[in-house]
Scaffold this motif. Structure first.
Motif, short mmCIF file in Angstrom:
data_model
loop_
_atom_site.label_atom_id
_atom_site.label_comp_id
_atom_site.label_asym_id
_atom_site.label_seq_id
_atom_site.Cartn_x
_atom_site.Cartn_y
_atom_site.Cartn_z
N LYS A 199 37.74 38.75 38.75
CA LYS A 199 38.62 40.26 38.07
C LYS A 199 39.26 40.19 39.61
CE LYS A 199 36.11 41.94 34.58
NZ LYS A 199 35.01 42.73 33.83
N ALA A 205 41.87 38.20 40.85
CA ALA A 205 42.85 38.79 39.65
C ALA A 205 44.05 39.42 40.43
CB ALA A 205 42.35 38.48 38.39
N ILE A 257 47.57 37.77 38.69
CA ILE A 257 47.96 36.55 37.79
C ILE A 257 48.04 37.28 36.46
CG2 ILE A 257 46.38 34.97 36.16
CD1 ILE A 257 45.80 34.91 39.20
N SER A 310 45.86 34.15 31.94
CA SER A 310 45.20 33.20 32.60
C SER A 310 43.41 35.14 32.75
CB SER A 310 45.29 33.47 33.65
OG SER A 310 45.48 32.29 34.31
N MET A 311 44.35 36.57 32.20
CA MET A 311 43.73 37.66 32.54
C MET A 311 43.13 37.62 31.21
SD MET A 311 44.00 38.95 35.57
CE MET A 311 42.94 40.74 34.66
#
Length: 443
Positions: A192, A195, A200, A204-205
């Motif tokens: 996290k 990201a 991101i 992908s999230m």
């Protein structure tokens, strides 16, 4: 542009060695057009590079491709400009009045191209580095998803196999499972953080969000199992206490119901306590059986057999306890009645003693003697009236002492009899003395 500003409007007039005036004008015009086109192209590229400074978060491969293409174009442009610079240097005479301006203009363009090439290469490097970080992130995400799926399968399989094991062992297995998930939790937190830093893209999230949901679901499953086991442990603890209490009651019950032995107590209250215990045996059997039904699903065979044996023993003792319970109720009722009658007789003795004169007659006279004799006759009559009740109380007490061994009760009965006898003798003697005096008085 630099060249145009220097030369001003209109075509330049350069006299090239060995060439005609028309050739010089054509060459300068070509130079002007080339420099203008190159400068305009550079302006456009710089605008796109330096105004849009933020790196794009989406489609990094496309961005890198565009940057690499631009770097290639810049390189080709630089090579072309360098080549043209050499050609123009050869075409213009060294002593020409426009040579320095042309060289400066071309040098400025080459400088801009060199700086732009450096910026584009740096930008391209940053994009490649970011792309690699994104690829690493996506790879780590896939690894973590696979690892969590493996952990979930192993944990659920292990918990399923442990279902028949003792609760304590199941809780230990759950603790091990929770400890094993801590590393995964740390990995999710780190993903996290990365990201957020890399910004991101949404797909992908979403995968990361699914990973978090799967982790939370597994934790909830384990937590629910732990909660259920903790509840089972609490129930089992209650059952074990009830079982121990029942065993203690059985031991006491066997002692109290063995043979026809006397019940040894120190007071009537202890009889009540024994009766409560006899009544409590049946209710405690019901409580123990109810708790056992709640834990039977996770009780081991040895515990089940022990429970069955103990309940059978309790049933046998309960049968004898019912008989003893009836006996205890009779004893308690008899003792309570005996206490009531004992109190009444003691109260009567107090009345007699309080009515008995504490001193003899100071001045004897016939009237005084008659009054005193009447008083003692009344006291004797009162004692005689309650004497059958006294005998009944003493007899009831003796019968009670056949079943109960209570030194205090025996002492109370003896004291009552002695007290009654002493008061009766005292009243009778004093009455006899007064009557004798009266006889002598009347002769």
């Amino acid at each position: 542009l630099v060249y145009q500003k220097v030369r001003g409007p209109g075509p330049p007039h350069l006299i090239l060695g060995g060439g005609t005036k028309k050739q010089s004008v054509d060459l300068e015009r070509k130079l002007y057009d080339g420099v203008s086109a190159t400068s305009t192209w550079l302006d456009d590229v710089e605008e796109r590079l330096f105004v849009a400074t933020a790196l794009l978060a989406e489609e990094p491969e496309t961005c890198i491709f565009n940057q690499e293409t631009l770097a290639k174009d810049i390189k080709e442009m630089s090579e072309e400009m360098d080549k043209n610079k050499n050609l123009f240097s050869q075409a213009f005479p060294e002593n020409g009045d426009n040579r320095d301006v042309i060289e400066d203009t071309l040098g400025c363009l080459l400088g801009r191209l060199s700086l732009l090439d450096s910026v584009v290469n740096q930008r391209c490097h940053q994009m490649k580095e970011r792309l690699q970080q994104i690829l690493n992130f996506q790879n780590d995400l896939k690894v973590l998803v696979t690892s969590l799926a493996d952990h979930k399968y192993i944990i659920l399989q292990k918990l399923a196999k442990m279902f028949e094991q003792p609760v304590a062992e199941q809780i230990e297995a759950i603790q091990q499972a929770e400890d094993g998930l801590k590393e995964l939790d740390a990995g999710i937190i780190e993903l996290k953080r990365r990201a957020d830093k890399l910004q991101i893209e949404q797909p992908s999230m979403q995968e990361l969000s699914k990973l978090q949901d799967m982790y939370d679901e597994l934790l909830m499953t384990i937590g629910s199992r732990r909660s259920g086991l903790n509840q089972n442990l609490a129930l089992k603890s209650q059952y074990e206490r009830a079982l121990q209490d029942l065993a203690d009651l059985l031991e006491t019950g066997r002692e109290k119901t063995a043979g026809d032995q006397k019940i040894i107590v120190s007071s009537k209250e202890e009889i009540q306590q024994l009766l409560d215990k006899h009544k409590g045996l049946e209710s405690h059997m019901i409580l123990t059986e109810t708790l056992f039904r709640k834990i039977i699903s996770f009780a081991v065979p040895r515990e089940t057999q022990f429970h069955t044996d103990l309940m059978a023993q309790a049933s046998a003792v309960l049968k004898g306890a019912h008989k003893r319970g009836v006996e205890l109720e009779y004893i308690l009722e008899t003792w309570s009645q005996l206490e009531k009658e004992h109190w009444e007789l003691s109260r009567q003795l107090e009345v007699v003693e309080s009515s008995t004169p504490s001193v003899g007659l100071v001045e004897e006279s016939e009237d005084r003697l008659i009054d005193r004799i009447a008083l003692y006759q009344h006291l004797k009559s009162s004692l005689n009236e309650y004497q059958p009740k006294l005998y009944q109380v003493i007899d009831d007490g003796k019968r009670l002492l056949i079943s109960v061994s209570c030194p205090d009760l025996e002492s109370q009965l003896n004291q009552l009899g002695e007290h009654w006898l002493n008061d009766t003798n005292k009243v009778s003697k004093e009455l006899h003395r007064l009557e004798t005096i009266l006889k002598h008085w009347t002769r």
